[in-house]
Design an enzyme around this catalytic site. Sequence first.
Site, PDB file in Angstrom:
ATOM      1  N   GLY A  79       0.818  -1.214   0.000  1.00  0.00           N
ATOM      2  CA  GLY A  79       0.000   0.000   0.000  1.00  0.00           C
ATOM      3  C   GLY A  79       0.847   1.259   0.000  1.00  0.00           C
ATOM      4  N   TRP A 126       2.529   1.674  -3.468  1.00  0.00           N
ATOM      5  CA  TRP A 126       1.492   1.970  -4.457  1.00  0.00           C
ATOM      6  C   TRP A 126       1.327   3.474  -4.647  1.00  0.00           C
ATOM      7  CZ3 TRP A 126      -3.111   4.681  -3.558  1.00  0.00           C
ATOM      8  CH2 TRP A 126      -4.042   4.675  -4.601  1.00  0.00           C
ATOM      9  N   HIS A 127       1.596   4.247  -3.584  1.00  0.00           N
ATOM     10  CA  HIS A 127       1.364   5.687  -3.670  1.00  0.00           C
ATOM     11  C   HIS A 127       2.365   6.396  -4.568  1.00  0.00           C
ATOM     12  CE1 HIS A 127      -1.228   4.943  -0.183  1.00  0.00           C
ATOM     13  NE2 HIS A 127      -1.794   6.090  -0.467  1.00  0.00           N
ATOM     14  N   GLY A 128       3.530   5.825  -4.818  1.00  0.00           N
ATOM     15  CA  GLY A 128       4.443   6.503  -5.712  1.00  0.00           C
ATOM     16  C   GLY A 128       5.880   6.066  -5.562  1.00  0.00           C
ATOM     17  N   TYR A 172      -1.110   9.923  -7.728  1.00  0.00           N
ATOM     18  CA  TYR A 172      -0.995   8.494  -7.481  1.00  0.00           C
ATOM     19  C   TYR A 172      -1.749   7.697  -8.515  1.00  0.00           C
ATOM     20  CZ  TYR A 172       0.304  10.623  -3.076  1.00  0.00           C
ATOM     21  OH  TYR A 172       0.881  11.437  -2.127  1.00  0.00           O
TER      22      TYR A 172
END
Length: 500
Positions: A344, A347-349, A500
């Site tokens: 997680g 996943w944001h960057g 994102y």
Amino acid sequence: MEWITDIIDRIDPEMAQKLFLYDAQQPLLFNTGLFMMLFLGFVLIYQAIRRWRVAKMIVTILFSLYFYYKSSAGYCLILVGVCISDYLLGLWMGRAQRNWIRRLIVWINVLANIGMLVYFKYFNLLYETFANFTGVDFDALDIILPAGISFFTFRSISYIVDLYRRKMEPCTNFLDYMFFLTFFPPLLAGPVVRAQHLLPQIKANNPATRAMVAEGLFLIMCGIIKKMVIADYISGNFVDRIFENPSLYTGFENVMGMIGFTVQIYCDFSGYSDIAIGLALLLGYRFLDNFDSPFKSQNPSEFWRRWHISLSTWLRDYVYIPMGGNRRGAFRTHVNKFTTMMVGGIWHGASWMYLLWGAYQGLLLTGHLVIKRVIPSKIKLPGVYARRFFNILITFTLSVIGFAFFRSISLEHLAAQSTQIATNFHLEIAVEFAKAYAMILTLIGIGLVLHFTPSMWRKKVMGGYMAMPILIQAIILAIVLFIVIQTRNSELVPFVYLQY
């Protein structure tokens, strides 16, 4: 035909270019006047052809692709390609009987989507890391990140995996699936809408009811206030300054900046979700809630049941459970939770700060499980309300610390902020700070008060608005828009989660 020629002559080339061509400096976002005007025109056409299902779907898909083109230019072709790929893979899955073929289809879909994410989001980070270890010169590639790619790839994966798990039947109408994946309200920043929830609504083709329209307008107003009045002002006038140069501010100011960002990101992201859900309601489609007063949580586990619900449940269903969930003993449960939060985070960057944030969240979740096992459930500590307040305060504090990881530009900035808090706090400037940043503190306070307001009160306010005559609803909407126009920043502030 002279009137047509006359209209063409009157068209302002500059305005036409702004309207039809992609401009990286002026993307088409929910918080722009251009989107409001275009959406109004779209709704008028949508309502006029609502009885003709195919025509309505084609118009909506074209508007969605136009909306995406205005934010990501030619990358909208990637979105179209994913639609075609998913549709064909879905039909193949529907015909496939052997398990190895069904698993192969899942792997094709997952590798294609993850491959796109790795290239567009993480290639330069991986390349730079490799260069640092090997001593090779690093020259970053000019890779433009398509807006919302993390969101529509997750929707794509969930569709194919749900077909594999036989939770739904394959979509046999290409327009239905293209409508699902390109539908503009959740396209850029969520919620992560699932096919098994939205496709039945698309097939049913039910019109928006009077109650849905009123609820949608109310949510849009709430989202606009959260985003453009609270989040944007806090960000531009305080939070950004603190996090860009934490060493220039005292520890007390850094702590206030951390709290300010926590309120900002909640108002910004939940504001986007409110607007997206509201826009969908105006068109007759209902999404699940994406936020449920997360700062009322009494522990980290509850926080993730209330914060970015569509992502946390996606990670649970498609990462945590396939790894074994809590079915393989306590140690594996801890490992699975920690790994899921690491996924997680990244996943944001493409930043190691996001990975650290994910690791921090994983430690909080596993730590909470350990504490629950150490303290028997039969032990009842005295003071129910005092205990609840203490739990909420501790969880909120841990969230504020976590969002400092999330917002910090680098480890050096985070270290500088931590040093200021530990060695240069200066609580005595609190009075001067309150005078200098009176509006900032007021908006932070309003954001927290609105958040902690009992949900029953909010439902009563929404119910009262929905019961009003249409004319009164329109007047209230006009007043809200007027207030927003008067208080918004002169420059467009994109939604946080668009990156994102």
